[in-house]
Design a protein around this motif. Sequence first.
Motif, PDB file in Angstrom:
ATOM      1  N   THR A  54       0.852  -1.180   0.000  1.00 25.78           N
ATOM      2  CA  THR A  54       0.000   0.000   0.000  1.00 25.78           C
ATOM      3  C   THR A  54       0.888   1.230   0.000  1.00 25.78           C
ATOM      4  OG1 THR A  54      -0.098   0.022   2.397  1.00 25.78           O
ATOM      5  CG2 THR A  54      -1.863  -1.151   1.238  1.00 25.78           C
ATOM      6  N   GLN A  55       0.526   2.174  -0.830  1.00 24.34           N
ATOM      7  CA  GLN A  55       1.303   3.391  -0.925  1.00 24.34           C
ATOM      8  C   GLN A  55       0.626   4.486  -0.118  1.00 24.34           C
ATOM      9  OE1 GLN A  55       1.601   4.265  -5.057  1.00 24.34           O
ATOM     10  NE2 GLN A  55       3.317   2.905  -5.379  1.00 24.34           N
ATOM     11  N   ASP A  56       1.387   5.176   0.654  1.00 26.61           N
ATOM     12  CA  ASP A  56       0.877   6.312   1.385  1.00 26.61           C
ATOM     13  C   ASP A  56       1.111   7.535   0.516  1.00 26.61           C
ATOM     14  OD1 ASP A  56      -0.167   7.965   3.272  1.00 26.61           O
ATOM     15  OD2 ASP A  56       1.615   7.938   4.567  1.00 26.61           O
ATOM     16  N   ILE A  57       0.044   8.050  -0.081  1.00 24.62           N
ATOM     17  CA  ILE A  57       0.176   9.158  -1.014  1.00 24.62           C
ATOM     18  C   ILE A  57       0.629  10.429  -0.310  1.00 24.62           C
ATOM     19  CG2 ILE A  57      -2.206   9.953  -0.904  1.00 24.62           C
ATOM     20  CD1 ILE A  57      -1.946  10.222  -4.025  1.00 24.62           C
ATOM     21  N   TYR A  58       0.264  10.563   0.953  1.00 23.65           N
ATOM     22  CA  TYR A  58       0.709  11.742   1.701  1.00 23.65           C
ATOM     23  C   TYR A  58       2.218  11.710   1.901  1.00 23.65           C
ATOM     24  CZ  TYR A  58      -4.199  12.578   2.614  1.00 23.65           C
ATOM     25  OH  TYR A  58      -5.528  12.810   2.466  1.00 23.65           O
ATOM     26  N   ALA A  59       2.762  10.532   2.185  1.00 21.63           N
ATOM     27  CA  ALA A  59       4.207  10.414   2.378  1.00 21.63           C
ATOM     28  C   ALA A  59       4.952  10.577   1.058  1.00 21.63           C
ATOM     29  CB  ALA A  59       4.545   9.071   3.005  1.00 21.63           C
ATOM     30  N   SER A  60       4.385  10.091  -0.045  1.00 28.29           N
ATOM     31  CA  SER A  60       5.076  10.199  -1.324  1.00 28.29           C
ATOM     32  C   SER A  60       5.167  11.646  -1.804  1.00 28.29           C
ATOM     33  CB  SER A  60       4.394   9.325  -2.380  1.00 28.29           C
ATOM     34  OG  SER A  60       3.076   9.772  -2.596  1.00 28.29           O
TER      35      SER A  60
END
Length: 157
Positions: A54-60
């Motif tokens: 799962t990708q954390d879009i906020y972190a990216s």
Amino acid sequence: MTTIINEWQLDCRLNKAINQQHRADFALWLAFLSPAIDEMAEFQTPQITPITETQDIYASFSLPNPRKFGWQEPDLATLTRQSLALQQGGLRQLKLQQYLVPGPLVLTDDSAKLAGEVNQNLDAHSKRRRESGKLKRTESDPTALYDILQQLEQTAA
């Protein structure tokens, strides 16, 4: 050379052979196909690979996580800074302060709470489901039907 197993690999050659009435080509392409049922095109479902990561879009994008709508402990300091910004710089400074560090929108964050207008427009079934949850079914009593029939027979007589 790859082996031909199902119709997808033939593209539209089989269809063209039928439409143009080339029986020899149709028989040749049909002979190439596998007779196994589980290898036919109808039974070849695409392989779906589940995404485990799962990708954390906020972190990216190096963004802070979104704040909750309700009151939190650091909001008192935020609202104090906004009050000072209004006193010192006026409305423009207040708006800038609100855009940079937004304050709470509601006092308590209750996701199940509805506005009064919305709650009034709900039908009776929706209100019951919101208040009591799932419908509780009572077990049927076969002898109760006999009692009801006896009562109906007595009133009819």
